[in-house]
Design an enzyme around this catalytic site. Structure first.
Site, mmCIF file in Angstrom:
data_model
loop_
_atom_site.group_PDB
_atom_site.id
_atom_site.type_symbol
_atom_site.label_atom_id
_atom_site.label_comp_id
_atom_site.label_asym_id
_atom_site.label_seq_id
_atom_site.Cartn_x
_atom_site.Cartn_y
_atom_site.Cartn_z
ATOM 1 N N ASP A 1 12.301 -11.796 -7.501
ATOM 2 C CA ASP A 1 12.857 -12.618 -8.578
ATOM 3 C C ASP A 1 13.870 -11.843 -9.409
ATOM 4 O OD1 ASP A 1 10.132 -14.783 -9.628
ATOM 5 O OD2 ASP A 1 10.563 -13.921 -7.666
ATOM 6 N N HIS B 1 7.499 -14.324 -6.891
ATOM 7 C CA HIS B 1 6.886 -15.409 -7.677
ATOM 8 C C HIS B 1 5.992 -14.948 -8.817
ATOM 9 C CE1 HIS B 1 5.996 -19.591 -8.330
ATOM 10 N NE2 HIS B 1 4.801 -19.595 -7.790
ATOM 11 N N GLU C 1 17.452 -45.523 -25.922
ATOM 12 C CA GLU C 1 16.949 -44.682 -24.837
ATOM 13 C C GLU C 1 15.861 -43.744 -25.341
ATOM 14 O OE1 GLU C 1 20.734 -43.155 -23.803
ATOM 15 O OE2 GLU C 1 20.787 -44.169 -21.870
ATOM 16 N N ASP D 1 15.677 -37.518 -39.631
ATOM 17 C CA ASP D 1 17.005 -37.785 -40.166
ATOM 18 C C ASP D 1 18.128 -37.595 -39.150
ATOM 19 O OD1 ASP D 1 18.920 -38.444 -42.039
ATOM 20 O OD2 ASP D 1 19.229 -36.351 -42.599
ATOM 21 N N HIS E 1 9.187 -17.140 -0.893
ATOM 22 C CA HIS E 1 9.111 -16.906 -2.331
ATOM 23 C C HIS E 1 7.690 -16.961 -2.890
ATOM 24 C CE1 HIS E 1 10.188 -16.848 -6.549
ATOM 25 N NE2 HIS E 1 9.431 -17.897 -6.711
ATOM 26 N N ASN F 1 20.408 -40.363 -37.511
ATOM 27 C CA ASN F 1 20.866 -41.697 -37.153
ATOM 28 C C ASN F 1 22.372 -41.779 -37.219
ATOM 29 O OD1 ASN F 1 18.901 -43.385 -36.280
ATOM 30 N ND2 ASN F 1 18.129 -43.809 -38.323
ATOM 31 N N SER G 1 26.246 -35.273 -21.890
ATOM 32 C CA SER G 1 27.093 -35.280 -23.088
ATOM 33 C C SER G 1 26.361 -34.707 -24.292
ATOM 34 C CB SER G 1 27.523 -36.710 -23.405
ATOM 35 O OG SER G 1 26.352 -37.473 -23.699
ATOM 36 N N ARG H 1 -0.626 -23.376 -12.029
ATOM 37 C CA ARG H 1 0.797 -23.708 -11.964
ATOM 38 C C ARG H 1 1.007 -25.201 -11.810
ATOM 39 N NH1 ARG H 1 4.399 -18.988 -11.195
ATOM 40 N NH2 ARG H 1 3.216 -17.385 -10.108
ATOM 41 N N ASP I 1 25.544 -43.037 -35.796
ATOM 42 C CA ASP I 1 26.120 -43.996 -34.847
ATOM 43 C C ASP I 1 25.102 -44.458 -33.823
ATOM 44 O OD1 ASP I 1 28.638 -41.506 -34.550
ATOM 45 O OD2 ASP I 1 28.446 -43.071 -36.083
ATOM 46 N N ASN J 1 11.052 -21.391 -6.404
ATOM 47 C CA ASN J 1 10.692 -22.638 -7.091
ATOM 48 C C ASN J 1 11.629 -22.935 -8.261
ATOM 49 O OD1 ASN J 1 9.308 -20.415 -8.377
ATOM 50 N ND2 ASN J 1 8.207 -21.914 -9.594
ATOM 51 N N HIS J 2 12.398 -21.931 -8.698
ATOM 52 C CA HIS J 2 13.361 -22.194 -9.763
ATOM 53 C C HIS J 2 14.718 -22.654 -9.247
ATOM 54 C CE1 HIS J 2 11.491 -21.016 -13.653
ATOM 55 N NE2 HIS J 2 10.602 -20.549 -12.819
ATOM 56 N N ASP K 1 14.275 -17.481 -6.915
ATOM 57 C CA ASP K 1 14.254 -17.381 -8.382
ATOM 58 C C ASP K 1 15.397 -16.512 -8.898
ATOM 59 O OD1 ASP K 1 10.795 -17.755 -9.540
ATOM 60 O OD2 ASP K 1 12.140 -19.088 -8.445
ATOM 61 N N GLU L 1 20.208 -31.259 -31.758
ATOM 62 C CA GLU L 1 19.757 -31.343 -33.129
ATOM 63 C C GLU L 1 18.286 -31.687 -33.191
ATOM 64 O OE1 GLU L 1 22.499 -33.079 -36.566
ATOM 65 O OE2 GLU L 1 20.837 -34.396 -35.986
ATOM 66 N N ASP M 1 20.265 -38.072 -20.157
ATOM 67 C CA ASP M 1 21.643 -37.800 -20.515
ATOM 68 C C ASP M 1 22.374 -37.342 -19.266
ATOM 69 O OD1 ASP M 1 23.229 -35.065 -22.248
ATOM 70 O OD2 ASP M 1 23.974 -37.091 -21.841
ATOM 71 N N ASP N 1 17.388 -19.050 -14.215
ATOM 72 C CA ASP N 1 16.467 -19.450 -15.291
ATOM 73 C C ASP N 1 15.937 -18.240 -16.032
ATOM 74 O OD1 ASP N 1 14.928 -22.358 -13.753
ATOM 75 O OD2 ASP N 1 16.509 -22.211 -15.267
ATOM 76 N N ARG N 2 15.706 -18.450 -17.297
ATOM 77 C CA ARG N 2 15.132 -17.461 -18.211
ATOM 78 C C ARG N 2 16.126 -16.392 -18.669
ATOM 79 N NH1 ARG N 2 9.687 -18.409 -18.596
ATOM 80 N NH2 ARG N 2 8.677 -19.307 -16.791
ATOM 81 N N HIS O 1 15.890 -13.887 -11.869
ATOM 82 C CA HIS O 1 15.846 -14.693 -13.102
ATOM 83 C C HIS O 1 16.967 -14.369 -14.078
ATOM 84 C CE1 HIS O 1 12.422 -17.195 -12.522
ATOM 85 N NE2 HIS O 1 11.620 -16.190 -12.247
ATOM 86 N N ASP P 1 25.162 -37.770 -17.989
ATOM 87 C CA ASP P 1 26.525 -37.241 -17.997
ATOM 88 C C ASP P 1 26.612 -35.980 -18.860
ATOM 89 O OD1 ASP P 1 28.011 -39.506 -20.467
ATOM 90 O OD2 ASP P 1 26.200 -38.285 -20.477
#
Lengths: 606, 198
Positions: free
Chosen positions: A169, A357, A541, A570, A282, A572, A534, A330, A574, A230-231, A198, A581, A530, A201-202, A171, A532
């Site tokens: 790994d 692993h 949703e 808090d 792995h 809201n 963004s 796991r 649009d 697995n990652h 792997d 956030e 999400d 990630d991390r 990572h 796309d």
């Protein structure tokens, strides 16, 4: 003062200090093992959540008859699994329209890649530069074309190159990969490498590692072999930092890169066999592992018939006892024993199984009568100073030789005590988070023991209750002194202790607590929705997601409660929610619970 | 290593086997120099256990942490460390005596379960050698040649590597890290305070 007396004093003094020192080291060692335990338990519990999420989606696929609005959400989630023809994919990822600006100072690649291209690439990453999107896409496309042609199991021979190097790994720890190249030399026709999964990630340089590995694979296709871990899985990446890293580094085209990688990961080979004698994969094996069946599978298809066999190869862990049982820690794959190793090795006339692993303190570890070897190449994995990394060199005699190392993030030298202390603080912080997330359940468990309703329980009951709720398999009695500060005559005021865990007392306590516990899952789901990338999802949703999750958790949550929560957090703007956030709100809770003195060593930051 | 919670139930505790003395010593080629005649190996079956149930639970957990194999036992060569981790302070020689002075091979390969370990621990508890702050300061004061509250790091290193239960260079380095000032001197009272705060 006679000579004899002085000598005797010195001897006594030496004995005293030596005895003291050995006690000091033993106590530190115990703390270190505890800390290790904590990290490992939490890490595996997180992976368990991940598999639960998989199962959740699978369950939805099979059973859900959604109302109209929810049907859209579900098809949203599963859009990733559409099967497109290859030509359409190639067109979608076309890099040709992407211009490389004059001002770009990073490396330029030409295809087919040359040795100096790849050397430039490594050098550039060493200097913290970034590869331009155009070249990234090109490189990935070429990699994809190559990977598609590879079999599920790579067959490699030592007669071509005298020695093969095997890494575990990584990572996203670029400094470790560079250290390996420095000590061992870079891949070439003289120097074969197997990378055992792997890669991402991390750590913070996952994409750089991937690009380097793919570049070498394209340059030396007969000498560089990659096994899937697995990652190498887009859902795991959503949770463990790779997705975030790519989107952060490639703001304009990150989404495209991720989509391409999703394809590529599914095409990574599953195993490598050396001289028909050494099997490298792995995770591990199970009692149903049959390489002939695996060789025939459609590895890139999500729901191929050999799906479970493949999960076993990527997620399993060895255990000391005979047998084969599901890997409940796991949540996927199994635990397999020495008898299964014997059986599978004999079935295929093999002599050694090399896997990764699991993080090991010395970077490698034998088990099962030295028939199974774990190799792990990311040093300082849990925390600075937590472990060494290692790699294996294997010659025609197929006897493994180990080289260990430890990359230093900073030049300061930590005393043994300091490095144990830092790792320990980090682990305890993570553990307190877990305790906080399970506050309500803990309270019920404590009250069960407190039959007379005194508000006090014995420390023995505390330890039993905590283990029953958290199920992390940790040595709670040993950890007690770090987690419980005020006791009286061996008894604990449990409500007071629970109150001390968080600093803020949220209004809608159990709802926030549940969200806090599920925040990783929530974030994963949000990121899937999400699609796309963004960073925004609509309030509707969000509400539907929450309802889905709550039905899966068998919790009752009214629409008003969700609205209340949205208002109190808090957000809201649009009618859309900024995911970051929202998650930030949880990080604020983290920070108030923390001990002082950042620097923050968590792996997904930066 | 697989966590223990999902493996089969541990075997019922076996009664502690008394430690057998090491194989009869080979006839010495020359008469041995005269230390006190060797006492027979400690008879562990005669040791009365005086631990409270809470202590037993604590020790059992710590014992489990040192079991790297998963058979609910630890090797002889880990016994000293576990005792130290539990707050005792035996010398290696003390522990070897309790184990019956086994060969190095036996130290590495013989394993003992928790019930077998308890009488060993009780023996050490019954013969405490705890050091206090004063003891350690006095111990280091021996090396304070100028009587100014400091000792020479270099001298301490030599002593620790050559006398008593010798330490390796790496061990001494770890011990002294960050303690020597620019003249290579160590203020030993501060040193002892620092090391005792683990």
């Amino acid at each position: 003062m006679g000579c004899g007396a002085t000598k005797s004093n010195e001897l006594q003094a030496a004995l005293l200090i030596q005895r003291w020192y050995r006690q000091y080291v033993a106590r530190l060692e115990m703390r270190r093992r505890c800390t290790w335990h904590i990290f490992q338990s939490i890490e595996y519990a997180g992976e368990q959540d991940q598999i639960k999420l998989y199962n959740f989606f699978g369950y939805l696929m099979d059973h859900f008859t959604p109302a109209n609005s929810e049907r859209n959400l579900i098809s949203h989630i599963f859009r990733e699994n559409e099967i497109c023809r290859d030509i359409e994919w190639e067109r979608y990822f076309c890099y040709k329209n992407i211009e490389v600006p004059e001002l770009y100072s990073g490396p330029h690649l030409s295809f087919p890649l040359t040795v100096s291209n790849v050397a430039d690439l490594v050098e550039a990453f060493k200097n913290k530069q970034q590869l331009h999107t155009r070249y990234v896409l090109q490189l990935l496309l070429e990699s994809w074309k190559l990977l598609r042609m590879l079999p599920n199991i790579n067959q490699v021979s030592t007669c071509q190159t005298k020695e093969i190097t095997i890494c575990g790994d990584l990572h996203g720890h670029l400094e470790d990969l560079l250290l390996v190249f420095y000590k061992n030399g870079m891949p070439s026709v003289e120097k074969s490498y197997v990378f055992n999964g792997d890669f991402v990630d991390r750590g913070k340089d996952s994409i750089e590692i991937l690009l380097i590995l793919f570049a070498f694979m394209l340059l030396y296709p007969n000498n560089v072999h990659l096994n899937r871990g697995n990652h190498e899985d887009y859902i795991v990446n959503l949770r463990y930092g790779f997705t975030k890293e790519v989107l952060g580094k490639y703001r304009l085209h990150g989404k495209k890169i991720l989509k391409l990688l999703q394809k590529i990961f599914s095409w990574l080979p599953l195993a490598t066999v050396i001289d028909q004698k050494v099997l490298i994969l792995h995770g591990g094996i199970s009692d149903t592992t049959d390489l002939n069946i695996i060789a025939q599978a459609d590895r890139h298809k999500v729901k191929s018939t050999s799906f479970l066999l493949i999960v076993d190869m990527l997620w399993s862990d060895p255990m000391p006892q005979d047998g084969c049982i599901p890997n409940e820690v796991r949540g996927g794959g199994c635990y397999w024993g020495p008898d299964v190793t014997e059986k599978v090795l004999r079935r295929h006339n093999l002599q050694l199984l090399i896997r990764s692993h699991e993080c090991k303190q010395e970077g490698y570890e034998f088990c099962h009568n030295r028939k199974v070897l774990t190799i792990f190449s990311a040093s300082n994995y849990y925390e600075v100073g937590s472990n060494r990394g290692a790699y294996i060199r294997l010659g025609p005699d197929l006897v493994p030789h180990f080289i260990q190392y430890q990359a230093n993030r900073s030049t300061r030298e930590l005393t043994l005590r300091q490095s144990v202390g830092e790792t320990e603080r980090s682990a305890l912080r993570a553990l307190r988070e877990q305790l906080f997330a399970h506050k309500s359940d803990l309270l019920y468990a404590f009250q069960d023991y407190d039959t007379d309703n005194t508000g006090w329980i014995s420390l023995k009951h505390w330890a039993t209750a905590v283990e029953a709720v958290l199920r992390l398999g940790l040595p709670w009695r040993v950890l007690r002194s770090q987690l419980v500060t005020t006791t009286q005559d061996g008894m604990l005021d449990y409500q007071g202790w629970l109150r001390e865990l968080p600093i803020t007392e949220p209004k809608t306590e159990s709802l926030l607590e549940t969200m806090y516990k599920q925040r990783s899952n929530l974030e994963t789901i949000f990121r899937i929705i999400d699609s796309d990338h963004s960073g925004l999802i609509s309030f509707e949703e969000f509400r539907q997601t929450w309802k889905l999750l709550s039905s899966h958790l068998k919790m009752e949550i009214s629409d008003e409660a969700i609205l209340d929560m949205a208002v109190s957090i808090d957000f809201n703007k649009d009618g859309s929610i900024d995911i970051n956030e929202f998650m930030e709100a949880f990080r604020l809770v983290d920070r108030t619970m923390n001990l002082p003195s950042e620097p923050n060593h968590t792996k997904t930051d930066e | 290593m697989a966590p223990k919670k999902d493996v089969k139930k541990p075997e019922p505790a076996k009664p502690a086997a008394p430690a057998k003395p090491a194989a009869a010593p080979a006839p010495a080629p020359a008469p041995e120099p005269a230390p006190a005649p060797k006492a027979p190996a400690v008879d562990l079956s005669a040791v009365k256990l005086e631990f409270t149930p809470d202590q037993l639970d604590d020790y059992k957990e710590a014992f489990g942490l040192f079991d790297r194999v998963g058979d609910n036992k630890v090797a002889y060569n880990q016994v000293a460390d576990i005792m130290r981790a539990l707050g005792q302070n035996p010398t290696n020689k003390d522990v070897a005596k309790i184990l019956g002075n086994p060969t190095p091979e036996a130290m590495a390969n013989t394993r003992v379960d928790f019930e077998g370990f308890l009488p060993m621990l009780q023996t050490v508890v019954n013969n405490p050698q705890k050091g206090t702050y004063e003891d350690y300061v006095e111990g280091l004061r021996v090396f304070d040649k100028e009587g100014n509250g400091t000792v020479m790091g270099a001298e301490l290193r030599i002593v620790l590597c050559t006398l008593g239960e010798k330490m390796s260079e790496a061990e001494v380095d770890a011990l002294m890290q960050g303690q020597e000032d620019e003249n290579g001197c160590i203020n030993y009272e501060a040193f002892v305070k620092h090391i005792m705060s683990v």
